[in-house]
Each structure stands twice: as structure tokens, then as C-alpha cells.
Design an enzyme around this catalytic site. Sequence first.
Site, short mmCIF file in Angstrom:
data_model
loop_
_atom_site.label_atom_id
_atom_site.label_comp_id
_atom_site.label_asym_id
_atom_site.label_seq_id
_atom_site.Cartn_x
_atom_site.Cartn_y
_atom_site.Cartn_z
N ALA A 76 -1.67 0.65 12.94
CA ALA A 76 -2.01 1.91 12.28
C ALA A 76 -3.47 2.21 12.57
CB ALA A 76 -1.80 1.78 10.77
N GLY A 94 -1.17 -11.81 17.37
CA GLY A 94 -0.80 -13.19 17.69
C GLY A 94 0.62 -13.51 17.23
N SER A 104 -5.25 -2.54 5.67
CA SER A 104 -6.66 -2.13 5.78
C SER A 104 -6.98 -1.22 4.60
CB SER A 104 -6.93 -1.34 7.06
OG SER A 104 -8.24 -0.79 7.03
N ASP A 137 0.84 -8.74 2.04
CA ASP A 137 -0.28 -8.00 1.43
C ASP A 137 -1.12 -8.96 0.59
OD1 ASP A 137 -0.39 -4.61 0.88
OD2 ASP A 137 -1.80 -5.89 -0.19
N ASN A 138 -2.40 -8.66 0.46
CA ASN A 138 -3.23 -9.47 -0.45
C ASN A 138 -3.67 -8.66 -1.66
OD1 ASN A 138 -5.12 -7.76 0.63
ND2 ASN A 138 -6.62 -9.33 1.14
N TYR A 148 -15.17 1.42 8.87
CA TYR A 148 -13.75 1.78 9.03
C TYR A 148 -13.50 2.28 10.46
CZ TYR A 148 -9.25 4.05 7.94
OH TYR A 148 -7.94 4.44 7.91
N GLY A 172 0.82 -1.21 0.00
CA GLY A 172 0.00 0.00 0.00
C GLY A 172 0.85 1.26 0.00
N1 LIG Z 1 -3.15 7.33 4.21
C1 LIG Z 1 -3.73 7.93 5.21
O1 LIG Z 1 -3.94 9.16 5.16
C2 LIG Z 1 -4.13 7.17 6.45
C3 LIG Z 1 -4.77 7.88 7.49
C4 LIG Z 1 -5.13 7.19 8.62
C5 LIG Z 1 -4.84 5.86 8.77
N2 LIG Z 1 -4.22 5.19 7.76
C6 LIG Z 1 -3.98 3.75 7.96
O2 LIG Z 1 -2.72 3.38 7.44
C7 LIG Z 1 -2.79 2.07 6.85
C8 LIG Z 1 -2.30 2.12 5.42
O3 LIG Z 1 -3.10 3.04 4.68
P1 LIG Z 1 -2.74 3.41 3.17
O4 LIG Z 1 -3.14 4.82 2.97
O5 LIG Z 1 -1.36 3.00 2.88
O6 LIG Z 1 -3.80 2.50 2.40
P2 LIG Z 1 -3.55 1.52 1.14
O7 LIG Z 1 -4.91 1.08 0.71
O8 LIG Z 1 -2.68 2.18 0.15
O9 LIG Z 1 -2.75 0.32 1.79
C9 LIG Z 1 -3.37 -0.69 2.54
C10 LIG Z 1 -2.75 -2.01 2.11
O10 LIG Z 1 -3.33 -3.06 2.90
C11 LIG Z 1 -3.59 -4.15 2.04
N3 LIG Z 1 -4.65 -4.96 2.66
C12 LIG Z 1 -5.93 -4.61 2.88
N4 LIG Z 1 -6.58 -5.62 3.49
C13 LIG Z 1 -5.68 -6.63 3.63
C14 LIG Z 1 -5.75 -7.92 4.19
N5 LIG Z 1 -6.88 -8.40 4.72
N6 LIG Z 1 -4.63 -8.69 4.19
C15 LIG Z 1 -3.47 -8.22 3.67
N7 LIG Z 1 -3.34 -7.00 3.11
C16 LIG Z 1 -4.45 -6.21 3.11
C17 LIG Z 1 -4.00 -3.52 0.72
O11 LIG Z 1 -3.89 -4.40 -0.38
C18 LIG Z 1 -3.03 -2.35 0.64
O12 LIG Z 1 -1.83 -2.70 0.00
C19 LIG Z 1 -4.25 1.62 6.97
O13 LIG Z 1 -4.37 0.77 8.10
C20 LIG Z 1 -4.99 2.91 7.19
O14 LIG Z 1 -6.15 2.70 7.93
C21 LIG Z 1 -3.87 5.81 6.59
#
Ligand SMILES: NC(=O)c1ccc[n+]([C@@H]2O[C@H](COP(=O)([O-])OP(=O)(O)OC[C@H]3O[C@@H](n4cnc5c(N)ncnc54)[C@H](O)[C@@H]3O)[C@@H](O)[C@H]2O)c1
Length: 313
Positions: free
Chosen positions: A114, A102, A75, A31-32, A145, A10
Site C-alpha cells: 500500500a 521476505g 503503517s 497487526d500490533n 511518511y 486498520g
Molecule cells: N486511508 C487512506 O486514505 C490511505 C491513503 C493512502 C495510503 N494508505 C495506506 O493504506 C494503509 C492502511 O491505511 P489505513 O487508512 O487503513 O490506516 P490505519 O491506521 O487505520 O491502519 C493501519 C494499521 O496498521 C497497523 N500497524 C501500524 N504499524 C504496524 C506495525 N509496525 N506492525 C503491525 N501493524 C502495524 C495499525 O495498528 C493499523 O491497524 C497504510 O499503509 C496507508 O499508508 C491509506
Amino acid sequence: MRVLITGAAGFLGSHLCDRFLNDGHSVVGLDNFLTGNPENIAHLGNRSDFEFVEHNISRNISIAGPIDGVLHFASPASPIDYLAHPIATLEVGAMGTHHALGIAKAKGARFLVASTSEVYGDPLVHPQPESYWGNVNPIGPRAVYDEAKRFAEAMTMAYRRTHGMDAKIVRIFNTYGPRMRPNDGRVVSNFVVQALSGIPLTVYGEGQQTRSFCFVDDEVEGIYRLFLSKEAGPINIGNPNEFTISQLATLVLEITGSKSRIDVQPLPEDDPRVRKPDITRARTLLGWEPRIQLREGLERTIAYFRQQLAVPV
Ligand SMILES: NC(=O)c1ccc[n+]([C@@H]2O[C@H](COP(=O)([O-])OP(=O)(O)OC[C@H]3O[C@@H](n4cnc5c(N)ncnc54)[C@H](O)[C@@H]3O)[C@@H](O)[C@H]2O)c1
């Protein structure tokens, strides 16, 4: 150190992989690809200190070998993504966090989850300190969420209290920068892509709702410091400089030189009106504060999107 980073493909996860590897650690990225992009980690493919595991962390998994740290970033994170995958979002916040905790417990590793400013919901306190419990609608569309992240925090604290684990919570506020997806529906990527494509910039409501935008390098630095520190959090990591959505739109138009007009649409349900971190704890406990101003961050983000969209300078 050998760390496991979930959500490694991500936006934030891939930058975190880079940060740990650049500092001499080795990384297992998991990652999935639900919302991630293999391109984000393609440059790590040949490194001997990087391994990739394709797996849904909402299902159980064991990781071979020692692990010193687990950073649970998997996520869906943007409204478009979590509204498209509501159940997967709840699962990864609940079961995914449980499985990541775990692994950390089994390996004797430290853990960081996060979390998000969304745990404050539509806040009645402004700016939001970590002590504020939030104003979240548990049955609204965004609840999948917000409540998943609130559950993830509760689960992290339960492991900390029950098992004495070094388990940390970071509350991330709006972050932007290279490797955001062009179509992820977040305001910065929306505006930049619309401006570069010469189509109208979509502003919801009057555009007077405020957001604070943290450039990804600053965000990763704060998360990294928290991970290495003795602090457990929750700690807000975000940029406290507040901008209205209209101001952001104007700045994007100016930097891109785009002639796009602004298209006003009704506000989505439960859209927070204000959002700004109180970063006193990050400043005092981690010595962290953001350094990159919005203009510089936008210039770097726009340069990335120009390349992605093959828009001439
Ligand atoms: N970007 C922001 O501004 C922001 C703000 C607050 C919180 N966050 C948190 O930071 C984290 C990353 O956010 P991001 O912006 O990089 O989002 P993103 O969507 O770019 O990255 C999330 C990654 O998680 C992977 N993923 C989702 N569900 C999965 C699962 N069940 N198993 C394995 N992989 C899975 C997705 O394929 C993706 O690569 C998240 O937890 C998000 O809630 C981000």
C-alpha cells in the site's frame, strides 16, 4: 488462496480482510494495534478461515503454512498518527516492507504494498499520473511518511527485479468510509465528528485546497483487482472528482443538518494544495473506476459515525 494482510485491524486492512473472506479465501491478519482497532475485526473472531497474529511487522516473523499472497498495509496513515509515531512510521515502511517481502519470497507468494498519493508530495503536475516522480521535502515533518512509502516502493521494485517476484504497488489516494477512527485527524472524519458533535468545523487556510475522496468500497475493489491482475503498477487508485475543502465542509453540514460554524486555521507546513489522481491506468488495465458519489459515501460514513458516537438521527 490464503493471504497475509498486515495492518488488518486498520481501516483499509479490515475492509480488505472482509473482501477476501467474502470471496472464499482465507486470511491471516497481522497487526500490533499501533493505530488499529480490535473492533474492526471483532466480527471475524469466530471464523475458521480467519487467523489473527498480534505482531510488529518491523520485527522479523515467520508465518506457518502456505501463503499465496501478502498485502502489506501496516503503517500509520493519517498526519496525526505519523507525526505522533515518526520513527515507527519510517520503520514499518522500511523494515516492515522488507519483512513482508521476505515472507512473500519465502512462500513464493505474490505481494502488494500500500503506497500513497503522498509519494507525489506537493505536486507540480496536476492531476498526478504514475509517471510523475513527485515533489517531496525529504526533511519536512511529513517526510517520515512520504519517504517511508517511497522507500517501500523502491524496496518492492528491488525484490521484483532481483528475485523476479510478482510484487505490486498501489498508490492509494484519500479514502474514507466506515471504520475510520473518529479522532484520526483526517478531513472527512474531522468534519463529520465536528458536525455531529455541534462544534466548529476546522478548515485550514482558505479551504480552497482540493482533495479527491474515494469511498472505501471503491478503493478496496480497485486494490483487489490489481492484486488478482497480472499488472505490477504502480497504479493510482482513487477518485478523480475534485472538491475543495470548503465544498466538503458545506456538504457535511447539509447531510448532518448540523448548525456548526466554520473555524479557519492557518495551513500546516507542507500541506499539499492540490491532489487528484490520473486513473487512466486503473481504467484501462484493471477496468476499474469509482462508482460511489461523494454524497452517497458521506451518507454511509455519517450513519456509521452516528452509531459510533451514539448521536440520534
Ligand atoms: N486511508 C487512506 O486514505 C490511505 C491513503 C493512502 C495510503 N494508505 C495506506 O493504506 C494503509 C492502511 O491505511 P489505513 O487508512 O487503513 O490506516 P490505519 O491506521 O487505520 O491502519 C493501519 C494499521 O496498521 C497497523 N500497524 C501500524 N504499524 C504496524 C506495525 N509496525 N506492525 C503491525 N501493524 C502495524 C495499525 O495498528 C493499523 O491497524 C497504510 O499503509 C496507508 O499508508 C491509506
